[in-house]
Write an enzyme that holds these catalytic residues in place. Structure first.
Site, PDB file in Angstrom:
ATOM      1  N   ASP A 155      38.942  48.462  38.635  1.00  0.00           N
ATOM      2  CA  ASP A 155      39.153  47.989  37.279  1.00  0.00           C
ATOM      3  C   ASP A 155      37.896  47.594  36.505  1.00  0.00           C
ATOM      4  O   ASP A 155      37.754  47.906  35.331  1.00  0.00           O
ATOM      5  CB  ASP A 155      40.070  46.761  37.292  1.00  0.00           C
ATOM      6  N   GLU A 368      40.356  39.934  49.605  1.00  0.00           N
ATOM      7  CA  GLU A 368      40.481  41.078  48.710  1.00  0.00           C
ATOM      8  C   GLU A 368      39.205  41.919  48.711  1.00  0.00           C
ATOM      9  O   GLU A 368      39.247  43.150  48.757  1.00  0.00           O
ATOM     10  CB  GLU A 368      40.795  40.580  47.299  1.00  0.00           C
TER      11      GLU A 368
END
Length: 400
Positions: A155, A368
């Protein structure tokens, strides 16, 4: 190995919501498309039946035009932004994500031999691939363009800085971020200005009748993942006694990569802003992901050499080269190491990458993403694809 397997199984089972696996319970509490495909690859080592359910649940959220939405909201709540109201869609987002679900299907079929369940998924997966060819190639050149940075899966990459700077922000929609309430350190997350631009693109896509909107950047990562997925779909179809033209579609994508995105001087693939007709060439991991598909041997050698010399760090592969001026080792997709991209590159780079990736997870946890030098865990906790893919690397490469 047993300790790692148990730790990974604990994450998958803890993130299971009865048919789909959330990426991270607090930060991402719904179903994400490529996260679910990666989860299935982990589930197959623990519970093959549950792996099949993951893919079947994912495909039930498919739109009539074939797109697999990047988020599906099985339960409506106020615990995540942007929710379906913001997307102006009843149960999902309006964009898709990197198509790795057919590659996950190939793994499940190879391991379980369950042709009946695989056959039932062939048509929806074929339709999802056709969506990319029909709706994500504005110049009809045999490539995949993304219409929002969130669609790319990476992203906040520096890749999107220039095209995002041209997004119209004159009338941004109102919103309240949730990510910074969960991840308190803002240095790990996209900036407020970037979020305003993300939100404006969501609004523009809705105003375009959920068409592409005003943003289109041809992406070597998306193109390569679809090319590999087409070949994996073709293999599944053959195993199931079904016909498909997925191989021909893969060949067109591979030709498009060579004709339009390879940069001989840089020795890597680049991005192409379709609206500005401008090449974009920060040194980011997405430029090397074509190693996952069928690229020419001389290209493969240059990509491998580039990763070894320009992405060298304690825990490879960082999402942006440490030699690139945009490198930030702690901020989302601008420098940290991610387990999914390491997994995609492991076959090309070999056992050493698999071993360092498994070591990173064993030492620093199921985060993550990670600082590429210190291994510090960053972003969301109890992250599904970190567990699923670390387990898969450990099993496939026999990491002890």
């Amino acid at each position: 190995m047993l300790a790692l397997r148990n730790a990974c199984a604990d994450i998958l089972r803890g993130n299971d919501r009865g048919g789909y696996t959330v990426p991270s319970p607090r930060l991402y509490p719904h179903q994400w498309a490529w996260d679910s495909a990666f989860a299935a690859i982990g589930w197959v080592h623990i519970d093959p039946e549950r792996a099949w359910v993951e893919l079947e649940t994912l495909m039930r959220g498919q739109w009539p035009d074939g797109r697999v939405p990047h988020i599906y909201f099985h339960k409506l709540s106020e615990d995540y932004f942007p929710g379906p109201d913001f997307w102006q869609v009843p149960r999902s987002s309006s964009i898709t994500q990197p198509p790795v679900w057919a590659s996950a299907l190939a793994r499940l079929l190879e391991v379980t031999g369950d042709r009946a369940r695989a056959r039932a998924l062939l048509a929806p997966m074929d339709a999802s691939h056709r969506f990319f060819h029909a709706a994500r190639d504005p110049k009809h050149v045999g490539l995949v363009a993304v219409v929002h940075p969130w669609e790319s899966g990476i992203d906040n990459s520096p890749t999107w800085d220039a095209p995002m700077s041209r997004v119209d922000v004159a009338n941004p929609p109102a919103f309240k971020r949730k990510d910074t309430e969960v991840v308190k350190d803002a240095s790990m997350r996209p900036t407020h200005d970037q979020y305003v631009r993300y939100a404006c693109l969501v609004k523009a896509i809705a105003e375009d009748g959920f068409g592409p909107g005003p943003f289109a950047v041809y992406d070597p990562l998306m193109t390569a993942l679809l090319a590999r997925a087409e070949r994996d779909l073709a293999w599944c179809a053959k195993e199931c006694g079904e016909d498909t033209d997925a191989t021909e579609r893969a060949e067109r994508l591979e030709a498009g990569l060579e004709a339009h995105l390879w940069d001989e001087a840089l020795g890597r693939y680049v991005y192409w802003d379709a609206h500005a007709d401008e090449r974009i060439a920060p040194d980011v991991v997405g430029s090397y992901i074509p190693l996952w598909c069928n690229v020419r041997p001389e290209r493969r050698a240059r990509l491998v050499e580039g990763l070894r010399t320009r992405f060298d760090c304690r825990y490879p592969v960082p999402s942006t080269s440490p030699l690139d001026p945009n490198f930030d080792p702690r901020r989302y997709w601008r420098g940290p190491t991610w387990i999914n991209t390491a997994w995609l590159l492991a076959d090309a780079l070999g056992t050493r990458l698999a071993e360092s990736t498994v070591e990173l997870v064993e030492r620093h946890g199921m985060f993550e993403y990670f600082h590429p030098e210190t291994g510090e865990g960053l972003g969301g906790e109890r992250f599904t694809w970190t567990a699923a893919l670390a387990l898969d690397l450990a099993m496939r490469f026999d990491v002890r």
